[in-house]
Scaffold this motif. Structure first.
Motif, short mmCIF file in Angstrom:
data_model
loop_
_atom_site.label_atom_id
_atom_site.label_comp_id
_atom_site.label_asym_id
_atom_site.label_seq_id
_atom_site.Cartn_x
_atom_site.Cartn_y
_atom_site.Cartn_z
N ARG A 92 0.84 -1.21 0.00
CA ARG A 92 0.00 0.00 0.00
C ARG A 92 0.87 1.26 0.00
O ARG A 92 0.56 2.23 -0.68
N PHE A 150 2.63 1.52 -3.52
CA PHE A 150 1.76 1.70 -4.69
C PHE A 150 1.84 3.10 -5.32
O PHE A 150 2.02 3.23 -6.53
N TRP A 198 2.59 2.83 -12.95
CA TRP A 198 1.90 1.58 -13.22
C TRP A 198 2.08 1.06 -14.64
O TRP A 198 2.30 -0.13 -14.85
N SER A 214 -5.81 3.37 -6.38
CA SER A 214 -5.58 2.94 -5.00
C SER A 214 -6.78 2.18 -4.40
O SER A 214 -6.62 1.46 -3.42
N LEU A 225 -6.45 -1.52 -3.87
CA LEU A 225 -5.60 -2.05 -2.81
C LEU A 225 -6.39 -2.78 -1.73
O LEU A 225 -5.82 -3.43 -0.86
N PHE A 239 -0.07 -7.92 -7.44
CA PHE A 239 0.85 -6.79 -7.31
C PHE A 239 2.14 -7.28 -6.62
O PHE A 239 3.25 -7.03 -7.09
#
Lengths: 313, 122
Positions: free
Chosen positions: B42, B45, B50, B71, B74, B83
């Protein structure tokens, strides 16, 4: 050598836990890399007094490091991998939310570091590069802990940055050539709460390094001080101090007296004999301050005297 | 080299403007299992580009990542697993990283990218 180092490290851990001793995990001495497992190569610097001093400094500060909860740790100039492996062993791995990066300009060193990490069952991402070349754009402000045992030995400038083992020690004039390149990179890569641990020797003029880092908003203290037959080592810990950064900016905007006071507080940690020149400079500044104060006072009294004369007439 | 590291690397040759993301030529990929830490994922991220990440994962033969991510995803255990796997468990062991602007090749041997430049490139 090996036993004395381990004892030394345990001794430091014991001291640090006694000094802090508020968290349970702090009472468990951290594991560090085992000397006989550290990989080697003729062109790679083997762990020596400077490496041990740096690991001792980290071990002594382990409780603080764990409380600091770093996410990204980085070693610049990882050599044999002794330091980054020790750091990974004492702070934990991915499961604890930590990611390690290590760089070295010497490709042999990068390979040896990978081997040292593997044999200890830990992982760090190793990159062959000059300081942080290739990482500077995307890694800005992301590194929480940076450790550096730079090439600090004063040498002719032409020896700096060579491909082999000389890159591990050749530091150019006053041993500062590579250090002076690392400092701005550290400033740019370290996060808001970033910490930097760096080995220096007296000929590097560590007080001046601290003053320079102070201007970038870093406070500093000596984490470990050690004298060997050949050199006197300091491991200095730097951390971003937001209050001090504001203070430094304000000081720069008003008078020099304040900034010299701040620098003096940083310098006061070092034995004065080593840093005579800089200390003398700040004392000189203080005399200037006192002199101006006396002049101001005289001027004040003179004004009152004149006013009295006018009033009496 | 993990894909998190790939996401942090760019080509720094003189005259190159962004140099990111480095293209990947794969010779050998290795998978190593590591324990997942959701907090780490988290926190990491927002630092990840990305598109470059999904591209790199695909280059290494893993195409389960969505093309785009935000987000809110998540919270999904399934997303976190994917991920985590792409970020930390896939390693480019042998291959080449290629500067998107100049085509300069940076070799990756035994998982170690060599980003050193020649004197005339600095």
């Amino acid at each position: 050598m090996e036993d004395s180092t381990k004892m030394d490290a345990t001794h430091h851990a014991f001291n640090s836990t006694q000094a802090v001793g508020k968290q349970v995990f702090g009472k468990i001495p951290g594991r560090i890399a085992e000397i006989h497992l550290v990989s080697s190569h003729p062109e790679v610097y083997e762990p020596c007094d400077d490496s041990f001093a740096l690991v001792d400094a980290l071990l002594a500060d382990r409780t603080n490091l764990l409380e600091h909860r770093p996410m990204l740790c980085m070693e610049v100039g990882c050599g044999s991998g002794y330091v980054i492996t020790s750091l990974a062993l004492m702070l934990g791995q991915e499961a604890n939310g930590l990611y390690y990066l290590a760089t070295d300009i010497n490709p042999h060193a990068a390979r040896v570091t990978t081997e040292t990490l593997e044999v200890h069952g830990v992982h760090a991402e190793v990159i062959s590069t000059d300081i942080a070349l290739g990482l500077e754009k995307r890694l800005t402000g992301l590194v929480d802990v940076m450790v550096v045992n730079p090439p600090y030995v004063p040498t002719p400038e032409c020896e700096v940055g060579g491909a082999g083992i000389t890159s591990a020690w050749a530091g150019g004039e006053n041993g500062r050539s590579v250090i002076d390149k690392i400092l701005p990179v550290a400033d740019s890569l370290l996060s808001e709460n970033g910490w930097l641990y760096m080995v220096t020797v007296v000929s590097n003029n560590p007080s001046q390094i601290c003053a320079q880092m102070w201007e970038k908003g870093f406070a500093s203290r000596i984490a470990v001080q050690r004298s060997t037959e050949e050199e006197s080592l300091h491991v200095i810990k730097f951390w971003r101090d937001l209050d001090r950064l504001a203070e430094a900016k304000a000081a720069a905007a008003t008078t020099r007296t304040i900034s010299s006071k701040i620098i003096e507080s940083v310098l006061s940690q070092f034995p004065s004999s080593h840093f005579g020149a800089v200390t003398a400079m700040t004392i000189d500044d203080h005399f200037k301050g006192v002199y101006i104060l006396i002049l101001n006072a005289c001027y004040g009294f003179f004004k009152i005297f004149l006013l009295h004369l006018i009033y009496l007439r | 080299m993990r894909l998190l590291t790939h996401n942090m690397l760019s080509s720094n040759i003189k005259g190159v403007s962004s140099g990111f993301p480095l293209r990947i030529e794969v010779e050998k990929v290795v998978e190593k299992q590591v324990e997942m830490n959701a907090d780490f994922l988290r926190n990491m991220f927002p630092k990840i580009e990305w598109k470059a990440f999904a591209y790199a994962a695909k280059a290494l033969g893993y195409s389960d990542l969505p093309e785009e991510a935000d987000s809110s995803q998540l919270n999904s255990q399934d997303f976190l697993q994917k991920f985590h796997h792409a970020l930390l468990e896939l390693h480019l062991e042998e291959g080449v990283l290629i500067c998107p602007e100049t085509g300069r090749r940076f070799p990756v041997n035994r998982g170690i990218p060599n980003m050193l430049l020649h004197e005339d490139e600095v």
